[in-house]
Design a protein around this motif. Structure first.
Motif, PDB file in Angstrom:
ATOM      1  N   ILE A  62       0.834  -1.204   0.000  1.00  0.00           N
ATOM      2  CA  ILE A  62       0.000   0.000   0.000  1.00  0.00           C
ATOM      3  C   ILE A  62       0.868   1.254   0.000  1.00  0.00           C
ATOM      4  O   ILE A  62       0.566   2.237  -0.680  1.00  0.00           O
ATOM      5  CB  ILE A  62      -0.957  -0.018   1.200  1.00  0.00           C
ATOM      6  N   GLU A  63       1.967   1.219   0.743  1.00  0.00           N
ATOM      7  CA  GLU A  63       2.885   2.361   0.734  1.00  0.00           C
ATOM      8  C   GLU A  63       3.408   2.633  -0.674  1.00  0.00           C
ATOM      9  O   GLU A  63       3.508   3.780  -1.109  1.00  0.00           O
ATOM     10  CB  GLU A  63       4.064   2.087   1.671  1.00  0.00           C
ATOM     11  N   ASP A  64       3.732   1.563  -1.390  1.00  0.00           N
ATOM     12  CA  ASP A  64       4.327   1.709  -2.718  1.00  0.00           C
ATOM     13  C   ASP A  64       3.316   2.116  -3.782  1.00  0.00           C
ATOM     14  O   ASP A  64       3.698   2.618  -4.845  1.00  0.00           O
ATOM     15  CB  ASP A  64       5.000   0.396  -3.140  1.00  0.00           C
ATOM     16  N   THR A  65       2.036   1.877  -3.527  1.00  0.00           N
ATOM     17  CA  THR A  65       1.021   2.159  -4.545  1.00  0.00           C
ATOM     18  C   THR A  65       0.066   3.265  -4.123  1.00  0.00           C
ATOM     19  O   THR A  65      -0.963   3.458  -4.750  1.00  0.00           O
ATOM     20  CB  THR A  65       0.205   0.887  -4.852  1.00  0.00           C
ATOM     21  N   ILE A  66       0.421   4.004  -3.086  1.00  0.00           N
ATOM     22  CA  ILE A  66      -0.502   4.986  -2.528  1.00  0.00           C
ATOM     23  C   ILE A  66      -0.874   6.071  -3.534  1.00  0.00           C
ATOM     24  O   ILE A  66      -1.983   6.603  -3.520  1.00  0.00           O
ATOM     25  CB  ILE A  66       0.098   5.613  -1.246  1.00  0.00           C
TER      26      ILE A  66
END
Length: 356
Positions: free
Chosen positions: A338-342
């Motif tokens: 989720i951090e990488d695709t926020i």
């Protein structure tokens, strides 16, 4: 030594039964040695093929498929050239029999055997095309076709197959030209019977892990093979983003391994969007939102869970030896994702840090 009088289908079936069902461990040595002698003999070629065709029981058929694969892999020089075509035709027939390939072991052994024959039998000019032609008639052959297409490059790049470097390089160049046809066939198999796109849900409902993993493997391999085309749109027939639905089906499964096996493909998709055309974000966003919703739901604790939620972090996920360790590791991987695709999902990360 084993004589031709001893090597009969009846003796083989009887010996296999002794091997698997005799409770006396000391007596198991006799059938084991007999079967090894059969495998090393010239009689094994015709016997294994005959027993696979008979398909009398799963134990005999599995062992026969393993023996045939072993002979092709290690003793191909024993087979007279004039018999290679007959073996090729026989393997194609075996691969097309659903009652055989429903058994995972048999399916894998036959696929590897066919791949090994394709690499060594110079007279087989179009093995990929022939296998595709034989199996494209029904979406029920999808797993078998995928096993063969997976086994071919794997066997080509191992030292098990005794072929020279010139032959190896020739095969690499030859089969690399089949990529477009393979893509078309896989897409066709998914389109010809749309209900197969939902077969994974049957695995979900039945909690059939093996079925779920197999279909997830099909979906991820298919999407990976056309991912760049999906993003840059250079081939209109391979740029339909609706196929991303295939990557959402496995997310409903209760097993973390099934869900996690799709994350690499999602990461790859995000990476391509970052380095290519950001205008595609609007088209992909709905799939990513659904992905995040399902992942967060998978991270929820059971309603009756009373203990402290497992820590979410790489260190704790590796060191936690409790029953929560799998969930902890899964939550950590989802957090990283989720951090990488926020920037696509517009998902507020601090919400995930709460005890979901």
């Amino acid at each position: 030594m084993t004589s031709s009088l001893d090597v009969t289908p009846e003796n083989f079936v009887r010996t296999v039964h002794m091997l698997y069902h005799d409770q006396d461990a000391t007596r198991k040595k006799i059938p084991s040695e007999w079967l090894l002698n059969v495998q090393s003999s010239l009689y094994a070629w015709s016997l294994a093929d005959q027993l696979i065709r008979m398909n009398e029981n799963s134990e005999v058929t599995c062992l026969s498929a393993q023996i045939l694969r072993h002979k092709i892999q290690h003793n191909f020089d024993e087979l007279p050239v004039e018999h290679c075509k007959a073996l090729c035709d026989s393997l194609l027939d075996h691969l097309s029999r659903i009652e055989l390939t429903r058994n995972t072991t048999v399916r894998v052994q036959l696929a590897v055997a066919t791949a090994d024959l394709a690499l060594q039998y110079v007279g087989w000019e179009k093995p990929v095309e022939d296998v595709v032609e034989k199996l494209k008639t029904s979406s029920e052959h999808m797993l078998t076709l995928l096993e063969f297409l997976t086994a071919l490059p794997e066997e080509l790049n191992t030292s098990t197959i005794r072929i020279g470097e010139n032959r190896r390089q020739y095969c690499r160049e030859k089969y690399s030209n089949c990529g477009k046809q393979i893509h078309e066939i896989l897409i066709f198999l998914l389109q010809v019977n749309p209900s197969h796109n939902e077969l994974l849900f049957i695995g979900v409902i039945d909690e059939n892990l093996d079925k779920a993993q197999n279909y997830t493997r099909i979906y991820t391999n298919l999407i990976e093979s056309i991912l760049e085309c999906l993003v840059d749109g250079r081939q209109l027939d391979l740029s339909d983003l609706s196929c991303l639905h295939l990557l959402l089906y496995p997310l409903e499964h209760t097993d973390y391994e099934v869900v996690q096996s799709t994350l690499y493909t999602w990461y790859h998709l995000v990476g391509l969007i970052q380095t290519n055309n950001e205008f595609i974000i609007d088209k992909v966003k709905s799939y990513m939102d659904k992905l995040v919703d399902v992942l967060c739901a998978q991270c929820e604790l059971d309603p009756d869970h009373l203990a402290i939620p497992p820590e979410t972090g790489e260190k704790s996920s590796k060191n936690n030896g409790t029953s929560n360790s799998d969930l902890s590791e899964f939550r950590y991987r989802v957090q990283c994702f989720i951090e990488d695709t926020i920037y696509i999902t517009e998902f507020i990360f601090y919400l995930f840090q709460k005890d979901v």
